[in-house]
Design an enzyme around this catalytic site. Structure first.
Site, PDB file in Angstrom:
ATOM      1  N   GLU A  57      36.315  42.952  31.670  1.00  0.00           N
ATOM      2  CA  GLU A  57      37.479  43.245  30.828  1.00  0.00           C
ATOM      3  C   GLU A  57      37.089  44.016  29.575  1.00  0.00           C
ATOM      4  O   GLU A  57      37.728  45.007  29.216  1.00  0.00           O
ATOM      5  CB  GLU A  57      38.181  41.929  30.449  1.00  0.00           C
ATOM      6  CG  GLU A  57      39.238  42.054  29.353  1.00  0.00           C
ATOM      7  CD  GLU A  57      40.445  42.884  29.748  1.00  0.00           C
ATOM      8  OE1 GLU A  57      41.247  43.222  28.841  1.00  0.00           O
ATOM      9  OE2 GLU A  57      40.597  43.212  30.946  1.00  0.00           O
ATOM     10  N   HIS A 280      40.627  52.128  48.164  1.00  0.00           N
ATOM     11  CA  HIS A 280      42.058  52.425  48.311  1.00  0.00           C
ATOM     12  C   HIS A 280      42.617  53.029  47.022  1.00  0.00           C
ATOM     13  O   HIS A 280      43.353  54.028  47.045  1.00  0.00           O
ATOM     14  CB  HIS A 280      42.787  51.126  48.651  1.00  0.00           C
ATOM     15  CG  HIS A 280      44.155  51.324  49.211  1.00  0.00           C
ATOM     16  ND1 HIS A 280      44.412  52.072  50.347  1.00  0.00           N
ATOM     17  CD2 HIS A 280      45.378  50.863  48.793  1.00  0.00           C
ATOM     18  CE1 HIS A 280      45.708  52.062  50.611  1.00  0.00           C
ATOM     19  NE2 HIS A 280      46.313  51.347  49.677  1.00  0.00           N
TER      20      HIS A 280
END
Length: 303
Positions: A57, A280
């Site tokens: 993060e 993806h």
């Protein structure tokens, strides 16, 4: 100066692509809470204690911060040194969408957000990336700038119908991207087991996670059809070498996107799921970039 600005624009575009992929990694690994509810600090510290989620993060926040300064710097240079309409538009939109996605990220940390709002975060990041990409391309090649004399003297071989198809597909692709992000943020990826069938059915019940995933599959199939139409139209008409090249790559990328979607499905519950999801997301970013580039190419040359 233009050469220096062009190199800086490419660095900014690559950086924005990295921000996009790192954001996907945060979502896929569930690391969005890795820094607690603190922003821009991480768990109250400038350099947080080491945990995997906080590292993922905070690294995303750090790179986003650097990218924000790069986008701002490029914007200022374009305004002051390169007063071309298209360049100013792309630099401005890059700055705008960078700010929007940063604000959404901060709000998501401070207050719980709904899945539809969280899905917008990826969408705005994608628009920021495309804006920096188009800016770099415009600075590199003056022929991409609308209204330039060379383009105006070129015989018009692109029909208005082809241009409308390209831009409709671009808008529709963004919708498909949003639905895909919604699948991730609702944790619906496991709604359809198996591919191309959904839980062994050709048309399953459109409810819950199963319905969300199935709608995304149908939307992706329609996107494949639209890009196939673009590729076929470009091949059958004199659309220009550059346009034909981009349409070919758009078709290759949408084909790979379909296959990567199948890979995500088969990787559910395995150690390959994270890799499949990242691939993806990477391919859809490249596909949206290619369609955006094609839209610029055909914009000022239609009959």
């Amino acid at each position: 100066m233009r050469s220096l600005l062009n190199r800086l624009a490419w660095i900014t575009s690559i950086g924005m692509f990295l921000v996009l992929i790192m954001g996907t990694l945060v979502t896929k690994t569930g690391s969005s809470a890795g820094c607690g509810k603190d922003w821009p600090l991480c768990n109250g510290k400038f350099i947080p204690d080491y945990t995997l989620s906080s590292l993922i993060e905070y690294s995303h926040r750090f790179v986003t911060g650097i990218e924000g300064f790069l986008v701002l710097g490029v914007f200022i240079l374009v305004i002051l040194k390169f007063k071309q309409r298209d360049a100013i538009i792309y630099a401005s939109s890059a700055l705008f969408f960078t700010i929007v996605q940063a604000v959404l990220g901060a709000l998501a940390v401070q207050w719980p957000q709904s899945a539809p709002v969280l899905a917008l975060h990826f969408g705005f990041s994608l628009l920021a990336f495309v804006s920096t990409l188009l800016l770099a391309l415009v600075l590199q090649d003056a022929k991409l700038i609308a209204g330039n004399k060379r383009a105006a003297s070129t015989p018009k071989t692109i029909t208005a119908g082809f241009r409308r198809l390209v831009w409709f597909t671009w808008v529709y692709c963004y919708v498909v991207v949003y639905v895909g992000a919604f699948v991730r943020h609702t944790n619906s990826s496991g709604g359809c087991v198996g591919w191309p069938l959904c839980n062994g059915e050709l048309v399953p019940e459109i409810t819950g996670a199963q319905g969300i995933v199935f709608v995304h599959r149908l939307a992706a199939l329609a996107l494949f059809g639209l890009i196939a139409m673009i590729a076929y139209s470009a091949k059958g008409n004199k659309q220009g070498e550059r346009n034909h090249f981009v349409t070919q790559w758009s078709f290759y990328l949408v084909s790979m996107q379909v296959l990567s979607g199948a890979f995500v499905t088969f990787a559910l519950g395995t150690g390959w799921y994270l890799t499949a999801g990242m691939i993806h997301a990477l391919i859809i970013a490249c596909l949206f970039g290619a369609l955006s580039y094609l839209g610029v190419l055909v914009r000022s040359k239609s009959n």
